[in-house]
Design an enzyme around this catalytic site. Structure first.
Site, PDB file in Angstrom:
ATOM      1  N   GLU A  88    -106.913  83.669 -14.306  1.00 52.07           N
ATOM      2  CA  GLU A  88    -107.793  82.982 -15.021  1.00 52.07           C
ATOM      3  C   GLU A  88    -109.319  83.467 -14.005  1.00 52.07           C
ATOM      4  OE1 GLU A  88    -107.407  81.017 -17.741  1.00 52.07           O
ATOM      5  OE2 GLU A  88    -105.629  81.658 -18.367  1.00 52.07           O
ATOM      6  N   SER A 484     -59.165  33.815 -22.592  1.00 50.70           N
ATOM      7  CA  SER A 484     -59.082  33.031 -21.370  1.00 50.70           C
ATOM      8  C   SER A 484     -60.099  33.514 -20.010  1.00 50.70           C
ATOM      9  CB  SER A 484     -57.636  33.360 -21.534  1.00 50.70           C
ATOM     10  OG  SER A 484     -57.217  32.532 -22.335  1.00 50.70           O
TER      11      SER A 484
END
Length: 823
Positions: A88, A484
């Site tokens: 770049e 239960s």
């Protein structure tokens, strides 16, 4: 004359130049007025990936709108810097924001390419790209380029080169949803930036220019060409040797995309529950952009055990009910792999594979296995065959396909060519096996939760058979009647308020007048039988509904409701007698938390899936551990006492009551409704739960340091069939899970609190007995309590007076003579 003309032209040129400079200055000055404030770069906080980890640090999941991990410039490897500078801006550390030599090269190149199909070459420096990406738009215009140049000069004056490069490397887009070099490294190669090689770093540096043009799978040749150009630039700039570069250029792209958002096996339900909690606590932006680091309570190995035990239990129940038909049907053409390859499999059940039936005969079926996929997502060319023998699918002979209910005699009566089915290997690795057994996704659902009772840390959570099949979490989102398994809280309320384990309650039919609107309620025991007067211990061991209703009636339901809310079973419980049998709705997570109070000696706990949350800067913003340790930060050991955690949690139940309940629920395992759990061979307490018509089955149990809750039932409640009880369905899942967890560990006895007296009693009558006799157990009593001297039955006289009691004359004689009732 000539001199005068020359002077005139020179003067005009100077004037034009001055005017041009003035115009340009005015133009630039005008553009400068509207420039963004570059100082916002000081507060740069890009959207960053949030990561969720297990308790051992393993990565579970990632959430992000932009997959980015911020990497300080000091942590960026030199290889990465060199690759990006070469690709770049090779003069980055030399220019002041604008590179004149690069600009000149671009002008010359563009003039040469004028009139061709080649795209114009840019000359933007890294600083200019930072200006564009952070402060400007992508508009292609002269105005934008001039603004970019002005901002670049200003940025260079305000920030160091390293800071500018840091901004650039963390902001740029790489394709495949990845932002920033650290995120791109994970996305493309599934590795850290510090592990990248020359050819991998060069490829990443090639991408920012145009990610779609250098796609690793769609534009492979262009991608390699661009990568090799970057490698050549690195050689020219002295960052790589010629020989090293040559080897790198010979290599392929070697892209290995990181797929999905979940990484730790079997953790999908857990991670999704954490995701929902984070969104509820901080909002979606914090989750998807905040870069949070979340350390969960998940124990990865325990999670595998929970998943495996649940899957085995659900599959066992489901296969006993026959074959419901294939997943889909496809045409078996020249390439059956293409047809089956388009069907989504259960990605989180790797033991199973999709297959298509190619041919059948009475004794076996030939199948084609779904081809795997390459990194690009394309189907692999390999086509694997396998077989299913009749012996491996006898359960499927009971065909239950909608209206087609029959018993087949052979494989060809169950499967047909073109049927898409699930199979599991019978000889090891599913990826290499040749022989398989038939499988089907269970209709029945369930959940498993494992929790540390002392801290509330959720160690494992299996929310269903497969997250890929259904994301509904039955551990936290499914509100079901606990049946239960709620009874221990009724009994705990009784023990905490004057009753003892040897208190006797009548187990006989009862009619409850619920008022004109609801009429008469006649609860029944499971199985329809009753046993007459029984101790509280027998009532919990045998899960007697009628005893529980009488006990709740004797105490008053407001007291029971208070205890249920105190334990966290419900936020607000309706104080009606039917609720004493667990007819309200709650979750497995809540039930595990409530049982934790019994297991830890009565301390209040907050179930938590999260240990700690840190923001993007490492600051802790949430911590589950609220206990205080004043001396834990001592600089050195100087013979002082070991530090102790200051526990200021609420004591919601008397520790002695908690132990009495634990002892009674040990009886459930030893001789009650969950005797299968005794195969563990260690001290364990627990309670089964089965709702009306066997629509829900539960077992919640615990050892001294681990609570586990199991639920089984259909997502849309419906009867599971006679005998589908908590002891028959949920307890075996609990047992398999606990066997895996406890393997190789020494048994630990439940801790007996100070003050508890162990006295021998007859477990049926509750009266004092001689140790060692038949039916004699050691019962736990609090100070000031003891076995009764006189046999009395709670609620018996009230029932006689109210006319609610209906028992045989033999039962009446047994009660009045004190023989202990009918058994």
């Amino acid at each position: 004359m000539l001199l005068r003309i020359f002077g005139y032209l020179f003067g005009m040129g100077i004037l034009v130049a001055i005017c041009a400079v003035a115009v340009v200055s005015w133009y630039v000055s005008d553009l400068s007025k509207d420039l963004p404030d570059y100082e916002v770069l000081n507060a740069y906080e890009p959207p960053v990936t949030t990561r969720i980890h297990s308790s051992d640090g393993s990565l579970m999941a990632e959430y992000a709108r932009e997959r980015r991990l911020f990497l300080p410039i000091q942590a960026v490897p030199e290889l990465i810097k060199q690759a990006f500078l070469s690709a770049e801006d090779k003069n980055f550390y030399k220019h002041n924001g604008i590179d004149p030599s690069g600009l000149a090269r671009a002008v010359i190149t563009n003039l040469r390419n004028y009139g061709t199909d080649r795209r114009a070459v840019g000359a933007s420096t890294i600083t200019q790209q930072v200006a564009k990406n952070f402060l400007l738009s992508n508009e292609r215009s002269i105005d934008r380029k001039i603004k970019e140049a002005i901002l670049s000069l200003r940025i260079e004056q305000a920030y160091s080169k390293d800071r500018i490069l840091e901004l650039y490397l963390n902001e740029i887009f790489f394709g495949l949803g990845a932002y920033g070099v650290a995120g791109a490294s994970l996305t493309y190669f599934d590795k850290s930036v510090h592990e990248l090689t020359l050819h991998e770093a060069a490829y990443l540096a090639a991408l920012p220019k145009a990610p779609n043009n250098y796609h690793p799978f769609r534009k492979t040749e262009k991608a390699i060409e661009r990568r090799n150009w970057v490698i050549d630039r690195m050689v020219v700039n002295g960052y790589a040797g010629a020989e090293e570069a040559a080897k790198a250029k010979e290599m392929g792209l070697d892209v290995n995309p990181r797929r999905g958002s979940s990484y730790l096996f079997a953790s999908e339900y857990f991670a999704e529950e954490v995701r929902r909690e984070i969104v509820g606590r901080y909002g979606e932006d914090a989750l998807y952009e905040g870069g949070l680091s979340i350390r969960t309570t998940l124990d990865p190995q325990m999670q595998v055990y929970a998943r495996r035990s649940l899957i085995n239990g659900l599959v066992k129940f489901d296969t006993a009910r026959g074959f419901r038909g294939p997943v889909e049907k496809v045409e078996v053409g020249a390439d059956w792999g293409e047809a089956i390859g388009e069907i989504e499999d259960l990605s989180d059940v790797p033991e199973w594979k999709l297959a298509v039936v190619l041919a059948t005969e009475p004794g076996s079926a030939t199948i084609g296995l779904q081809p795997g996929k390459e990194a690009s997502g394309k189907l692999k060319s390999e086509r694997r065959l396998g077989s299913i023998a009749l012996d491996e699918m006898k359960w499927a002979l009971a065909v239950r396909i909608k209206d087609d209910k029959r018993t087949a005699k052979g494989v060809d009566g169950v499967l047909n060519p073109g049927d898409v089915i699930y199979v599991e290997s019978t000889e090891g690795d599913v990826e290499t096996a040749k022989r398989f057994t038939l499988r089907q996704t269970p209709e029945i659902a369930g959940a498993v939760i494992a929790m540390d009772p002392h801290t509330g840390r959720v160690l494992a959570m299996a929310g269903g058979f497969s997250f890929a099949d259904s994301q509904f979490n039955r551990a936290t989102q499914a509100y079901r009647q606990p049946g239960s398994s709620f009874k221990p809280f009724v009994y705990a309320a009784a023990l905490d308020n004057g009753y003892t384990p040897s208190s006797v309650v009548l187990d006989a039919p009862i009619k409850i007048n619920q008022g004109r609107a609801l009429g008469i309620w006649e609860p029944k025991n499971y199985g329809g039988k009753y046993a007459g007067p029984s101790t509280l211990r027998l009532g919990i061991e045998r899960s007697r509904n009628l005893m529980t209703v009488r006990l709740a009636k004797d105490m008053g339901m407001p007291l029971v409701a208070e205890y249920a809310e105190r334990f966290g079973v419900y936020d607000k419980m309706l104080p009606v007698l039917s609720m004493s049998l667990g007819s309200g709705e709650t979750t497995v997570l809540r039930m595990a938390g409530a049982y934790s109070v019994l297991a830890n000696g009565g301390k209040s706990i907050k179930p938590s899936l999260i240990d700690r949350i840190q923001d993007r800067y490492g600051k802790t913003i949430f911590k589950h551990e609220e206990r205080i340790c004043h001396d834990c930060n001592a600089q050195s050991w100087q013979g002082q006492e070991e530090p102790e955690l200051e526990d200021d949690r609420d004591q919601v139940l008397d520790p002695m009551t908690a132990y009495q309940m634990t002892s009674m629920m040990e009886g459930v395992v030893i001789r009650g409704t969950a005797t299968s759990v005794s195969a563990l061979g260690v001290p364990v307490a627990g309670k089964t739960g089965t709702t009306n018509e066997e629509k829900d089955a539960w077992f919640v149990g615990y050892t001294p340091d681990l609570v586990t809750g199991v639920y089984v039932g259909y997502d849309t409640p419906r009867p599971m069939g006679r005998g589908s009880t908590g002891g028959g369905l949920a307890a075996p899942i609990f047992t398999e899970f606990m066997q895996s967890v406890l393997e190789g560990k020494n048994p630990v006895n439940f801790r007996v609190p100070k003050g508890i007296k162990l006295i021998p009693i007859n477990r049926k009558t509750g009266l004092l007995a001689n140790a060692g006799g038949d039916e004699v157990i050691m019962e736990a009593f609090k100070p000031g309590t003891s076995p009764p001297d006189v046999y009395s039955v709670i609620g018996f006289a009230d029932d006689l007076l109210s006319g609610e009691l209906t028992v045989s004359p033999d039962a009446n004689r047994a009660i009045l003579s004190g023989t202990g009732g009918l058994y």
